[in-house]
Write an enzyme that holds these catalytic residues in place. Structure first.
Site, PDB file in Angstrom:
ATOM      1  N   ASP A  99       0.862  -1.183   0.000  1.00 61.72           N
ATOM      2  CA  ASP A  99       0.000   0.000   0.000  1.00 61.72           C
ATOM      3  C   ASP A  99       0.899   1.233   0.000  1.00 61.72           C
ATOM      4  O   ASP A  99       1.691   1.418   0.926  1.00 61.72           O
ATOM      5  CB  ASP A  99      -0.854  -0.038   1.275  1.00 61.72           C
ATOM      6  CG  ASP A  99      -2.198   0.623   1.112  1.00 61.72           C
ATOM      7  OD1 ASP A  99      -2.264   1.642   0.414  1.00 61.72           O
ATOM      8  OD2 ASP A  99      -3.171   0.128   1.709  1.00 61.72           O
ATOM      9  N   ASP A 195      -2.948   4.527  -2.558  1.00 60.25           N
ATOM     10  CA  ASP A 195      -3.934   5.193  -1.719  1.00 60.25           C
ATOM     11  C   ASP A 195      -4.313   6.550  -2.332  1.00 60.25           C
ATOM     12  O   ASP A 195      -3.436   7.340  -2.689  1.00 60.25           O
ATOM     13  CB  ASP A 195      -3.282   5.403  -0.346  1.00 60.25           C
ATOM     14  CG  ASP A 195      -4.243   5.829   0.726  1.00 60.25           C
ATOM     15  OD1 ASP A 195      -5.070   5.017   1.139  1.00 60.25           O
ATOM     16  OD2 ASP A 195      -4.151   7.007   1.155  1.00 60.25           O
ATOM     17  N   GLU A 254      -6.626   3.298  -5.686  1.00 55.83           N
ATOM     18  CA  GLU A 254      -7.861   3.571  -4.953  1.00 55.83           C
ATOM     19  C   GLU A 254      -8.418   4.881  -5.501  1.00 55.83           C
ATOM     20  O   GLU A 254      -7.923   5.957  -5.177  1.00 55.83           O
ATOM     21  CB  GLU A 254      -7.600   3.717  -3.450  1.00 55.83           C
ATOM     22  CG  GLU A 254      -8.884   3.963  -2.677  1.00 55.83           C
ATOM     23  CD  GLU A 254      -8.710   4.710  -1.355  1.00 55.83           C
ATOM     24  OE1 GLU A 254      -9.602   4.638  -0.525  1.00 55.83           O
ATOM     25  OE2 GLU A 254      -7.677   5.394  -1.162  1.00 55.83           O
ATOM     26  N   HIS A 326     -10.916  -2.207   4.576  1.00 54.44           N
ATOM     27  CA  HIS A 326     -10.663  -1.654   5.914  1.00 54.44           C
ATOM     28  C   HIS A 326     -11.332  -0.303   6.134  1.00 54.44           C
ATOM     29  O   HIS A 326     -11.147   0.301   7.187  1.00 54.44           O
ATOM     30  CB  HIS A 326      -9.150  -1.520   6.104  1.00 54.44           C
ATOM     31  CG  HIS A 326      -8.565  -0.486   5.185  1.00 54.44           C
ATOM     32  ND1 HIS A 326      -8.561  -0.638   3.808  1.00 54.44           N
ATOM     33  CD2 HIS A 326      -8.019   0.729   5.426  1.00 54.44           C
ATOM     34  CE1 HIS A 326      -8.025   0.441   3.257  1.00 54.44           C
ATOM     35  NE2 HIS A 326      -7.687   1.279   4.213  1.00 54.44           N
ATOM     36  N   ASP A 327     -12.034   0.208   5.132  1.00 51.50           N
ATOM     37  CA  ASP A 327     -12.699   1.507   5.260  1.00 51.50           C
ATOM     38  C   ASP A 327     -14.214   1.399   5.340  1.00 51.50           C
ATOM     39  O   ASP A 327     -14.893   2.410   5.541  1.00 51.50           O
ATOM     40  CB  ASP A 327     -12.366   2.388   4.041  1.00 51.50           C
ATOM     41  CG  ASP A 327     -10.922   2.854   4.032  1.00 51.50           C
ATOM     42  OD1 ASP A 327     -10.331   3.001   5.119  1.00 51.50           O
ATOM     43  OD2 ASP A 327     -10.386   3.081   2.937  1.00 51.50           O
TER      44      ASP A 327
END
Ligand code: GLC
Length: 533
Positions: A99, A195, A254, A326-327
């Protein structure tokens, strides 16, 4: 479109390192913990792991605030542990995706410490400083500009104030960031998840964003000047050249506030390999937060799939499928209640039988539920800020449930977030032993995806999208597979088109179901099944 490339057909498994496995009894997961569980992942059949950040961090956004791009936070291990993890993953045929959080750093990153030291510092321009703020809002609440009294200027942060946005227009920043990519490529990383990559560049004149209808400050603006600037494309070209100078590397972006259209526009042979379009999550999150509607219905899903595939096909690029990460509140808790796994199996079936690369989030394979937490337990910044309207992201980040021992086999001490109380029943060990478990169903689906090329690159052909039933075909020259799901709690019948003849049942989530009779395929309550046609 490029065919038979590993990432197209891969099943990618997201690991949130601090909640996966704790090897050194500090209540936080770590890299050796992951290495210790690689056999489990290999057995599950996944092809790659994406590791959420494990770099040094002051933890203001739980790792998404990085203070050193080229190291491992001591709480998560060492660079040597990373090397071992890569070597052991590769030995099992598992690729490793990192990431990269490069829209912003931590305010404790040495670059920012220098930048904020004074206006003349050579790194001043590495971040975005202005005498007067504009109207931009931070995604996690409040203004996107923080006043720095010692230098008398404001700096920009699209997330927390401890996450200053870097200035990608500065050539030295660009060079330093690309060097960080190279650092991990050299160490054997197989790819990256970028990200909020589409926010790297901001409009050079910083105009105010125009207003729009929305619930929170950040939603009440059209984000046209703080993201998606044209400079992103040449940067992606440059990044892709770097990636292509190593064999078989991959990058998935993302896409922040991204539609399928927008995500697809960032993909291609000289851009990203893939970009998340979050087709099955974003509509529902806002729906969930406002508590208005429950849109997880066959017709809605069918429409989303077709819309997504049309857009990605037109652009000649390959989509991704995401249900949880995870969000987001875990999909099974978004779309069902209680501990019964019928809907979880439907969600998993869709995830693993659509076109596009599926991303599985740790624990999704055992249908881990969103963990209920008290206000005092919340650590996630937007959750603390917006409670109780929005409870933040801690509920999907609680420790992986390995077995029924204390702390679910995640750690021998109290973990950073408490384990879901259902862990005594819902855990990997229990599900390994149960042939009808979510885990074994997931494994079987992954294996089918591997052994039937139609499930990888086959066409998607709609069969039915009614109030209760979703059915489609995946078909290529090697064969056709019917995927049928009954969303309701009552038995239903799918009427098949005359041209379709299910020959052999490959998998079902239900027990004792009836065979098709003529063109009628009986479906048990909440059944998901795959038939060879
Ligand atoms: C991305 C991450 C999220 C993080 C944010 C800021 O959306 O997925 O977890 O908080 O970026 O880095």
């Amino acid at each position: 479109m490029e065919n038979n490339i590993w990432w197209r057909n891969a099943v990618i498994y997201q690991i949130y390192p601090r909640s996966f496995a704790d090897s050194n009894a500090d209540g936080l997961g770590d890299l050796p913990g992951i290495t210790g569980r690689l056999d489990y992942l290999a057995d599950l059949g996944i092809d790659a792991i994406w590791l959420s950040p494990f770099y040094p961090t002051p933890d203001k956004d739980f790792g998404y605030d990085i203070s050193d791009y080229c190291n491992v936070d001591p709480r998560f291990g060492t660079l040597a542990d990373f090397d071992t993890l890569v070597a052991e993953s590769h030995r099992r045929g598992i690729r490793v995706i990192l990431d990269m959080v490069m829209n912003h750093t931590s305010d404790q990153h040495p670059w920012f410490m220098e930048s904020r030291a004074n206006r003349d510092n050579p790194k001043r321009d590495w971040y975005i400083w202005r005498d007067t703020p504009n109207n931009w809002e931070a995604c996690f609440g409040g203004r996107a500009w923080e006043y720095d009294p010692s230098s008398g200027q404001y700096y920009l942060h699209l997330f927390t104030r401890e996450q200053p946005d870097v200035n990608w227009r500065n050539p030295e920043v660009r060079k330093a960031q690309l060097e960080a990519f190279r650092f991990w490529l050299e160490r054997g990383a197989d790819g990256f998840r970028l990200d909020v990559f589409n926010a790297y560049f901001k409009h050079p004149d910083f105009p105010d964003n125009p207003p729009r209808f929305g619930l929170r400050g950040f939603d009440r603006q059209k984000h046209i000047y703080d993201m998606d600037q044209p400079e992103m494309i040449p940067l992606l070209n440059e990044l892709r050249t770097l990636l292509d100078s190593y064999p078989d590397r991959y990058a998935v972006g993302e896409t922040y506030l991204g539609s399928a259209q927008k995500a697809a526009s960032y993909c291609g042979a000289d851009k990203l390999h893939a970009a998340f379009s979050f087709d099955f999550t974003s509509a529902d999150v806002s729906v969930l937060m406002s508590g208005l509607l429950y849109s997880w219905k066959p017709r809605w899903i069918m429409q989303k799939v077709q819309e997504r595939d049309r857009i990605f096909d037109a652009a000649g690029v390959w989509p991704t499928t995401v249900m949880s990460n995870h969000d987001l509140p875990r999909a099974v808790s978004r779309y069902s209640r209680g501990e019964e796994d019928g809907m979880a199996k439907i969600i998993m079936t869709i995830l693993l039988t659509l076109r596009g690369t599926p991303f599985l989030y740790q624990g999704e394979e055992i249908a881990m539920r969103e963990t209920p937490l008290e206000h005092s337990e919340i650590v996630d910044p937007p959750g603390r800020k917006y409670w109780p309207i929005y409870k933040g992201r801690d509920g999907c980040r609680t420790p992986m449930q390995w077995d029924d021992s204390p702390h679910a086999g995640f750690s021998s001490v109290t973990p950073w977030l408490h384990v879901h109380p259902n862990y005594r029943q819902r855990n990997v060990a229990a599900q390994q032993a149960d042939p009808a478990s979510m885990l074994n169903f997931t494994k079987a689906l992954i294996a089918l995806r591997k052994s039937h090329p139609a499930l990888q690159d086959g066409d998607f052909l709609p069969v039915a999208a009614t109030r209760h039933i979703l059915a489609y075909l995946r078909r290529n020259e090697t064969g056709a597979i019917l995927i049928a799901m009954n969303f309701s709690r009552r038995p239903r019948t799918l009427t098949l088109p005359a041209t379709l003849h299910p020959r052999e049942r490959l998998l079902t989530s239900a027990q004792g179901t009836l065979p098709p009779s003529g063109q009628a395929l009986p479906l048990a309550p909440r059944e998901a099944c795959l038939w060879l046609c």
